[in-house]
Design a protein around this motif. Structure first.
Motif, mmCIF file in Angstrom:
data_model
loop_
_atom_site.group_PDB
_atom_site.id
_atom_site.type_symbol
_atom_site.label_atom_id
_atom_site.label_comp_id
_atom_site.label_asym_id
_atom_site.label_seq_id
_atom_site.Cartn_x
_atom_site.Cartn_y
_atom_site.Cartn_z
ATOM 1 N N MET A 1 0.830 -1.203 0.000
ATOM 2 C CA MET A 1 0.000 0.000 0.000
ATOM 3 C C MET A 1 0.867 1.257 0.000
ATOM 4 O O MET A 1 0.511 2.267 -0.587
ATOM 5 C CB MET A 1 -0.956 0.004 1.201
ATOM 6 N N TRP B 1 3.998 -5.068 -4.164
ATOM 7 C CA TRP B 1 3.409 -6.406 -4.208
ATOM 8 C C TRP B 1 4.441 -7.430 -4.647
ATOM 9 O O TRP B 1 4.489 -8.546 -4.134
ATOM 10 C CB TRP B 1 2.198 -6.441 -5.152
ATOM 11 N N ALA C 1 -3.049 3.150 4.776
ATOM 12 C CA ALA C 1 -4.197 2.314 4.415
ATOM 13 C C ALA C 1 -3.876 0.840 4.625
ATOM 14 O O ALA C 1 -2.764 0.394 4.355
ATOM 15 C CB ALA C 1 -4.569 2.556 2.956
ATOM 16 N N ILE D 1 -3.965 -3.302 4.064
ATOM 17 C CA ILE D 1 -3.899 -4.191 2.905
ATOM 18 C C ILE D 1 -5.259 -4.887 2.788
ATOM 19 O O ILE D 1 -5.712 -5.515 3.753
ATOM 20 C CB ILE D 1 -2.766 -5.221 3.079
ATOM 21 N N PRO D 2 -5.922 -4.787 1.646
ATOM 22 C CA PRO D 2 -7.236 -5.429 1.501
ATOM 23 C C PRO D 2 -7.152 -6.947 1.707
ATOM 24 O O PRO D 2 -6.292 -7.614 1.117
ATOM 25 C CB PRO D 2 -7.642 -5.098 0.055
ATOM 26 N N ALA D 3 -8.036 -7.469 2.526
ATOM 27 C CA ALA D 3 -8.016 -8.894 2.882
ATOM 28 C C ALA D 3 -8.165 -9.796 1.660
ATOM 29 O O ALA D 3 -7.571 -10.871 1.600
ATOM 30 C CB ALA D 3 -9.117 -9.187 3.896
ATOM 31 N N ASN D 4 -8.920 -9.347 0.654
ATOM 32 C CA ASN D 4 -9.141 -10.195 -0.523
ATOM 33 C C ASN D 4 -7.891 -10.336 -1.405
ATOM 34 O O ASN D 4 -7.861 -11.163 -2.312
ATOM 35 C CB ASN D 4 -10.317 -9.670 -1.356
ATOM 36 N N LEU D 5 -6.846 -9.551 -1.125
ATOM 37 C CA LEU D 5 -5.603 -9.638 -1.896
ATOM 38 C C LEU D 5 -4.515 -10.427 -1.169
ATOM 39 O O LEU D 5 -3.413 -10.601 -1.685
ATOM 40 C CB LEU D 5 -5.089 -8.232 -2.236
#
Length: 196
Positions: free
Chosen positions: A25, A32, A71, A73-77
């Motif tokens: 992020m 990534w 921000a 880290i989105p859980a779905n990633l």
């Protein structure tokens, strides 16, 4: 310029014989796929990440930018090989090293953000805390020095700016003006040859 006990989300992932710490992020273009720092054990990797994060954040402030977003880290990633962690760091823990490192900091600026561009500039911070953007080497096109100085009286310094995005925009604008003049001269030369 200081920050204390700031926390940024990251993930740790075993890569070869090391543990890499990624900040996706904070560094969306590279975070990534590439780790910011690593270590032979999780503990060492985390210690290295605290220092690397402090240097990175200090660099942002030195560049006249705000501290980046924290921000999550989105859980779905998140994949199975990623372990989510939070890295806490402080300027004061690394102040001596940071203060020795920052004065040599400079920006490399490429025309239209193209890393392969022949048109390049470099910017160094001046005594007023702004950045002097200077053409790096000679322009890769023929242009009379007199016309160049009419276009930019402070050449090779083309602009003084506060933030990196302004430096990039100033350099892009400068190169486009140079190219326009060269194209006009080229067209005029062709027309002159055709008329003779």
């Amino acid at each position: 310029m200081a920050f204390e006990n700031v926390v940024y989300p990251a993930f740790i992932k075993q890569e070869g014989g090391n543990f890499g710490i990624h900040f996706p992020m904070l560094l969306p273009e590279t975070g990534w796929d590439f780790y910011l720092t690593s270590g032979p054990t999780k503990e060492e990797a985390i210690q290295n990440a605290k220092k690397a994060l402090a240097y990175l954040l200090a660099g942002e402030l030195y560049d006249n930018e705000e501290l980046p977003s924290q921000a999550p880290i989105p859980a779905n990633l998140v994949t199975e090989e990623m372990e989510l962690i939070f890295i806490k760091t402080s300027y004061s823990d690394y102040a001596k090293g940071i203060e020795e490192h920052l004065p040599g900091r400079h920006w490399h600026i490429y025309f239209n953000r193209d890393w392969e561009s022949d048109f390049q500039a470099v910017a160094y911070k001046n005594m007023q805390g702004f950045w002097d953007v200077k053409v790096d080497g000679d322009l890769p096109i023929e242009m009379e020095q007199e016309k160049l100085l009419q276009l930019c009286p402070t050449y090779p310094v083309i602009s003084t700016v506060r933030r990196r995005v302004e430096a990039q925009e100033a350099f892009d604008s400068f190169v486009l003006r140079i190219k326009a003049i060269v194209n006009i001269n080229h067209i005029a030369s062709q027309q002159k040859r055709n008329n003779n």
